[in-house]
Write a protein that holds these residues in place. Structure first.
Motif, PDB file in Angstrom:
ATOM      1  N   PRO A 158       0.816  -1.219   0.000  1.00  0.00           N
ATOM      2  CA  PRO A 158       0.000   0.000   0.000  1.00  0.00           C
ATOM      3  C   PRO A 158       0.848   1.267   0.000  1.00  0.00           C
ATOM      4  CG  PRO A 158       0.061  -0.950   2.188  1.00  0.00           C
ATOM      5  CD  PRO A 158       0.818  -1.896   1.309  1.00  0.00           C
ATOM      6  N   ARG A 159       0.198   2.373  -0.331  1.00  0.00           N
ATOM      7  CA  ARG A 159       0.866   3.675  -0.262  1.00  0.00           C
ATOM      8  C   ARG A 159       1.136   4.043   1.197  1.00  0.00           C
ATOM      9  NH1 ARG A 159      -3.741   6.733  -3.423  1.00  0.00           N
ATOM     10  NH2 ARG A 159      -4.878   5.062  -2.407  1.00  0.00           N
ATOM     11  N   ILE A 160       2.163   4.821   1.388  1.00  0.00           N
ATOM     12  CA  ILE A 160       2.482   5.281   2.748  1.00  0.00           C
ATOM     13  C   ILE A 160       1.283   6.073   3.284  1.00  0.00           C
ATOM     14  CG2 ILE A 160       3.938   6.849   4.092  1.00  0.00           C
ATOM     15  CD1 ILE A 160       6.228   6.132   2.177  1.00  0.00           C
ATOM     16  N   GLY A 161       0.837   5.685   4.470  1.00  0.00           N
ATOM     17  CA  GLY A 161      -0.277   6.392   5.090  1.00  0.00           C
ATOM     18  C   GLY A 161      -1.634   5.807   4.779  1.00  0.00           C
ATOM     19  N   LYS A 162      -1.685   4.788   3.969  1.00  0.00           N
ATOM     20  CA  LYS A 162      -2.984   4.216   3.604  1.00  0.00           C
ATOM     21  C   LYS A 162      -3.607   3.461   4.776  1.00  0.00           C
ATOM     22  CE  LYS A 162      -6.476   2.690   1.301  1.00  0.00           C
ATOM     23  NZ  LYS A 162      -7.573   3.611   1.005  1.00  0.00           N
ATOM     24  N   TYR A 163      -2.756   2.861   5.611  1.00  0.00           N
ATOM     25  CA  TYR A 163      -3.277   2.102   6.751  1.00  0.00           C
ATOM     26  C   TYR A 163      -2.704   2.675   8.050  1.00  0.00           C
ATOM     27  CZ  TYR A 163      -4.939  -1.222   3.308  1.00  0.00           C
ATOM     28  OH  TYR A 163      -5.608  -1.787   2.253  1.00  0.00           O
ATOM     29  N   ASP A 164      -3.532   2.668   9.093  1.00  0.00           N
ATOM     30  CA  ASP A 164      -3.048   3.171  10.374  1.00  0.00           C
ATOM     31  C   ASP A 164      -2.247   2.083  11.097  1.00  0.00           C
ATOM     32  OD1 ASP A 164      -4.845   1.422  11.516  1.00  0.00           O
ATOM     33  OD2 ASP A 164      -6.320   2.966  12.000  1.00  0.00           O
ATOM     34  N   ALA A 165      -1.827   2.389  12.300  1.00  0.00           N
ATOM     35  CA  ALA A 165      -0.964   1.451  13.032  1.00  0.00           C
ATOM     36  C   ALA A 165      -1.658   0.120  13.302  1.00  0.00           C
ATOM     37  CB  ALA A 165      -0.536   2.087  14.353  1.00  0.00           C
ATOM     38  N   ASP A 166      -2.981   0.158  13.357  1.00  0.00           N
ATOM     39  CA  ASP A 166      -3.717  -1.080  13.599  1.00  0.00           C
ATOM     40  C   ASP A 166      -4.095  -1.804  12.314  1.00  0.00           C
ATOM     41  OD1 ASP A 166      -3.646  -0.561  16.329  1.00  0.00           O
ATOM     42  OD2 ASP A 166      -5.426   0.730  16.204  1.00  0.00           O
ATOM     43  N   GLY A 167      -3.637  -1.269  11.183  1.00  0.00           N
ATOM     44  CA  GLY A 167      -3.942  -1.920   9.905  1.00  0.00           C
ATOM     45  C   GLY A 167      -5.284  -1.551   9.326  1.00  0.00           C
ATOM     46  N   ARG A 168      -5.930  -0.535   9.886  1.00  0.00           N
ATOM     47  CA  ARG A 168      -7.227  -0.124   9.348  1.00  0.00           C
ATOM     48  C   ARG A 168      -7.011   0.837   8.173  1.00  0.00           C
ATOM     49  NH1 ARG A 168      -8.942   0.284  15.079  1.00  0.00           N
ATOM     50  NH2 ARG A 168      -7.980   2.341  14.981  1.00  0.00           N
ATOM     51  N   PRO A 169      -7.765   0.646   7.084  1.00  0.00           N
ATOM     52  CA  PRO A 169      -7.562   1.522   5.915  1.00  0.00           C
ATOM     53  C   PRO A 169      -8.026   2.950   6.186  1.00  0.00           C
ATOM     54  CG  PRO A 169      -9.408   0.034   5.558  1.00  0.00           C
ATOM     55  CD  PRO A 169      -8.782  -0.388   6.845  1.00  0.00           C
ATOM     56  N   ARG A 170      -7.262   3.889   5.638  1.00  0.00           N
ATOM     57  CA  ARG A 170      -7.652   5.303   5.741  1.00  0.00           C
ATOM     58  C   ARG A 170      -7.878   5.836   4.328  1.00  0.00           C
ATOM     59  NH1 ARG A 170      -3.083   7.100  10.067  1.00  0.00           N
ATOM     60  NH2 ARG A 170      -1.762   6.598   8.304  1.00  0.00           N
ATOM     61  N   PRO A 171      -8.841   6.715   4.156  1.00  0.00           N
ATOM     62  CA  PRO A 171      -9.078   7.253   2.815  1.00  0.00           C
ATOM     63  C   PRO A 171      -7.954   8.198   2.383  1.00  0.00           C
ATOM     64  CG  PRO A 171     -10.509   8.321   4.411  1.00  0.00           C
ATOM     65  CD  PRO A 171      -9.786   7.245   5.157  1.00  0.00           C
ATOM     66  N   ILE A 172      -7.454   7.996   1.182  1.00  0.00           N
ATOM     67  CA  ILE A 172      -6.535   8.970   0.578  1.00  0.00           C
ATOM     68  C   ILE A 172      -7.320   9.612  -0.563  1.00  0.00           C
ATOM     69  CG2 ILE A 172      -4.390   9.290  -0.702  1.00  0.00           C
ATOM     70  CD1 ILE A 172      -3.176   6.994   0.843  1.00  0.00           C
ATOM     71  N   LEU A 173      -7.730  10.838  -0.345  1.00  0.00           N
ATOM     72  CA  LEU A 173      -8.687  11.445  -1.269  1.00  0.00           C
ATOM     73  C   LEU A 173      -8.029  11.866  -2.571  1.00  0.00           C
ATOM     74  CD1 LEU A 173     -10.759  13.592   1.230  1.00  0.00           C
ATOM     75  CD2 LEU A 173     -11.191  11.285   0.412  1.00  0.00           C
ATOM     76  N   PRO A 174      -8.736  11.684  -3.678  1.00  0.00           N
ATOM     77  CA  PRO A 174      -8.222  12.155  -4.967  1.00  0.00           C
ATOM     78  C   PRO A 174      -8.233  13.676  -5.016  1.00  0.00           C
ATOM     79  CG  PRO A 174     -10.467  11.371  -5.203  1.00  0.00           C
ATOM     80  CD  PRO A 174     -10.069  11.084  -3.793  1.00  0.00           C
ATOM     81  N   HIS A 175      -7.407  14.222  -5.894  1.00  0.00           N
ATOM     82  CA  HIS A 175      -7.313  15.682  -5.893  1.00  0.00           C
ATOM     83  C   HIS A 175      -8.327  16.326  -6.820  1.00  0.00           C
ATOM     84  CE1 HIS A 175      -5.381  15.632  -9.826  1.00  0.00           C
ATOM     85  NE2 HIS A 175      -5.445  16.936  -9.827  1.00  0.00           N
ATOM     86  N   ASN A 176      -8.915  15.574  -7.744  1.00  0.00           N
ATOM     87  CA  ASN A 176      -9.828  16.194  -8.705  1.00  0.00           C
ATOM     88  C   ASN A 176     -10.947  15.218  -9.065  1.00  0.00           C
ATOM     89  OD1 ASN A 176     -11.089  17.444 -10.876  1.00  0.00           O
ATOM     90  ND2 ASN A 176      -9.183  18.345 -11.621  1.00  0.00           N
TER      91      ASN A 176
END
Lengths: 133, 468
Positions: B211-229
């Motif tokens: 995954p991209r850096i920052g996509k998952y938190d320390a517990d492995g839960r996915p975080r939204p990486i919002l598109p720019h447009n």
């Protein structure tokens, strides 16, 4: 079997319907009723489905305004402390240009900060956006 | 009109049909370019678009050098001629003798691909197939954004676009292909051959890429990486829809001297039914994804494509009501699959696995049930569930997942797959291209550097503010 044909010659020479269940109008009727049910449910669901998009609260907006004003005031203040008495006309022109430009950049920064603030507030309730293709 | 003129008119109609269908297929790439660019973050937009653009170069050239030959030479492999070949010995059977002219016409040095008044058709088929190949590889592109090395992507695009999907097409989307002749595999709109192969290839690559850096938190839960447009992504998908009408039209075969339209398997069909079915699949797919995702805009618009892919395998045979039901089911399930994969650590920013892998698999396999019993030629198996599921597994696992996983694993072992963490954090626009997509905008980097360098000089662009 959904094929209305028993051999290839019959299929390749066909001058009429070749679709699935062409020889079974009852099945086609049933399938059309299922399709109609999907459409009706779609229309019904369109009234009930809502994505949770919370509006900005007055507190968030107030915080944004205060943060933005503080940033701009701070930036306006700092350049004056760096002014040199012997600054040439050319350098003065540069500082003048920079002052005109910096508030615009800071407005962008405030806007980005506002986005981050809003995101933090709604993140617990909001479904993650996904981008399938 | 003289008989010669009438005969040439038939040739010109066929030549023109594939030429213009292929031109419109290029809209799929315009759509992918816009979609991926919009889905990326501001710091990666240029690199994302350039990577997608280079697919046209890597696949276009490699398809000329060997992809087109693979399509024509592999239909009999490994059924005839053994592992090392020759697979197309014309003395071995009448079918191979019939196929030999196509093999001879597919070498890069073949006179058929150069200007040649004796052959109007080979070149235009090469054009159409090259666009199919680029589409297949481009599906991979979006899933890898923001962290893959451009070189790694180009290598994988060649493996996928000019080899593995072409083998799948040679076996299952070719009148001589053994999956068709022996198993009765039927895949009119390339649900398994294109989407199943590319979707599962992508899944294999994503497992190694991470995954991209920052996509998952320390517990492995996915975080939204919002598109720019977001609007750009929506416009991109609309372009893809337009391109898919051309893609499916180009699946029709009409050659000089034909008295009717056929599929690539030689079975009868009509172009009009493709227009009806594509439209209904698009509509029902949007409905399915809209309801399933509770109105999520990304899933909703991707549902149109999911619907088309799910109905694609048997679109030449399905009654419109079946198209609607299948497209609805495929698109309804697609968001669930995408979310399930994300929870298991697969960071797929554009949902290629849900749309192409899942719907491609479903769309290919379901033909064996919904269109069971259709005869496909003398001595050729009718459409049947076993042949269809075996063919689907060959496409998705043998020619999709395994090559994707193996290629990316090798690249990873030699540290050629992923950019460094620092480059990823800085953004690939600056790291790879040395330029920003939006140099006049007050991006975060722009403002940070402005405040850091204030008083030393007057910046004109963000490059002045953020030199490498």
């Amino acid at each position: 079997m959904s094929s209305p044909f028993s051999n290839f010659k019959e299929f390749s020479d066909a001058k009429g319907p070749i679709y699935t269940f062409a020889n079974n109008p009852t099945m086609i009727g049933f399938l059309l009723v299922v399709c109609l049910a999907i459409v009706v449910y779609f229309l019904y669901a369109s009234y009930t489905i809502k994505q949770e998009v919370p509006a900005k609260t007055p507190a968030a907006l107030s915080l944004l305004l205060v943060a933005g004003a503080a940033s701009i005031l701070g930036m306006e203040f700092v350049p004056q402390s760096h002014k040199q008495p012997e600054t040439s006309r050319h350098q003065q022109s540069q500082h003048s240009t920079a002052r005109n430009w910096q508030p615009l950049a800071l407005l962008g920064m405030v806007g980005i900060g506002g986005t981050q603030l809003g995101r933090k507030r709604r993140s617990p309730r909001r479904k993650p956006l996904r981008r399938p293709r | 009109m003289s008989p010669e003129a009438q005969e040439f008119l038939g040739t010109f109609v066929a030549e023109s049909f594939y030429y213009w269908a292929s031109v419109f297929m290029l809209l799929i790439h315009a759509g992918f370019l816009a979609y991926e660019g919009g889905a990326s973050r501001t710091k990666n937009v240029l690199a994302t678009m350039v990577k997608n653009l280079l697919t046209l170069a890597s696949v276009g050239l490699s398809f000329f050098f060997f992809g087109w030959w693979v399509y024509n030479a592999f239909p009999f492999f490994p059924i005839t001629g053994g592992i090392l070949g020759p697979w197309t010995n014309p003395e071995q059977s009448k079918a191979i003798a019939t196929a030999m002219p196509y093999v001879d016409a597919s070498y890069p040095w073949s006179p058929a691909l150069a200007p040649n008044t004796g052959d109007h058709i080979t070149g235009v088929f090469f054009f159409a197939f090259a666009l199919f190949a680029m589409t297949t590889a481009s599906i991979l592109s979006g899933a890898l954004i923001e962290r893959v090395k451009i070189g790694a992507y180009l290598v994988m695009s060649i493996v996928l676009g000019s080899f593995t999907w072409v083998v799948a097409a040679a076996w299952g989307w070719n009148p001589f292909g053994w999956m068709f002749t022996q198993l009765g595999y039927h895949d009119f709109g390339c649900a398994g051959v294109v989407h199943g192969v590319s979707g599962f290839f992508t899944l294999g690559v994503l497992m190694n890429l991470g995954p991209r850096i920052g996509k998952y938190d320390a517990d492995g839960r996915p975080r939204p990486i919002l598109p720019h447009n977001l609007p750009l992504t929506m416009v991109g998908l609309m372009l893809i829809f337009v391109g898919f009408y051309a893609f499916l039209a180009a699946c029709l075969i009409f050659l000089p001297g034909y008295t009717g339209e056929t599929t690539i398997y030689g079975t009868p069909m009509t172009l009009a039914s493709i227009g009806v079915s594509t439209t209904l699949a698009l509509a029902a797919g949007l409905v399915g994804a809209y309801i399933s995702s509770k109105g999520d805009p990304f899933f909703t618009i991707s549902g149109g494509l999911a619907g088309i892919i799910t109905a694609g395998g048997g679109m030449d045979l399905y009654h419109p009501s079946i198209v609607i039901i299948l497209a609805f089911i495929g698109a309804f399930l697609m968001p669930k699959v995408s979310i399930a994969l994300e929870k298991r650590g697969i960071d797929d920013p554009v949902g290629a696995c849900g749309v192409h892998a899942f719907c491609g698999f479903l769309g290919s396999a379901v033909v064996g049930i919904v269109a069971a019993g259709y005869p496909q030629g003398e001595g050729i198996a009718s459409i049947n569930p076993i042949g269809q599921i075996v063919g689907t597994l060959i496409c998705t696992v043998l020619l999709g997942f395994i090559p994707g996983y193996a290629t990316s694993w090798l690249l990873k072992k030699f540290n050629l797959l992923r950019v460094s963490p620092q480059e990823e954090i800085d953004g690939l626009d600056l790291s790879d291209l040395g330029a920003e997509g939006y140099p006049e905008y007050a991006t975060l980097a722009f403002v940070d550097d402005a405040t850091a360098q204030r008083g030393t000089s007057v910046p004109r662009t963000s490059i002045d503010l953020a030199p490498e």
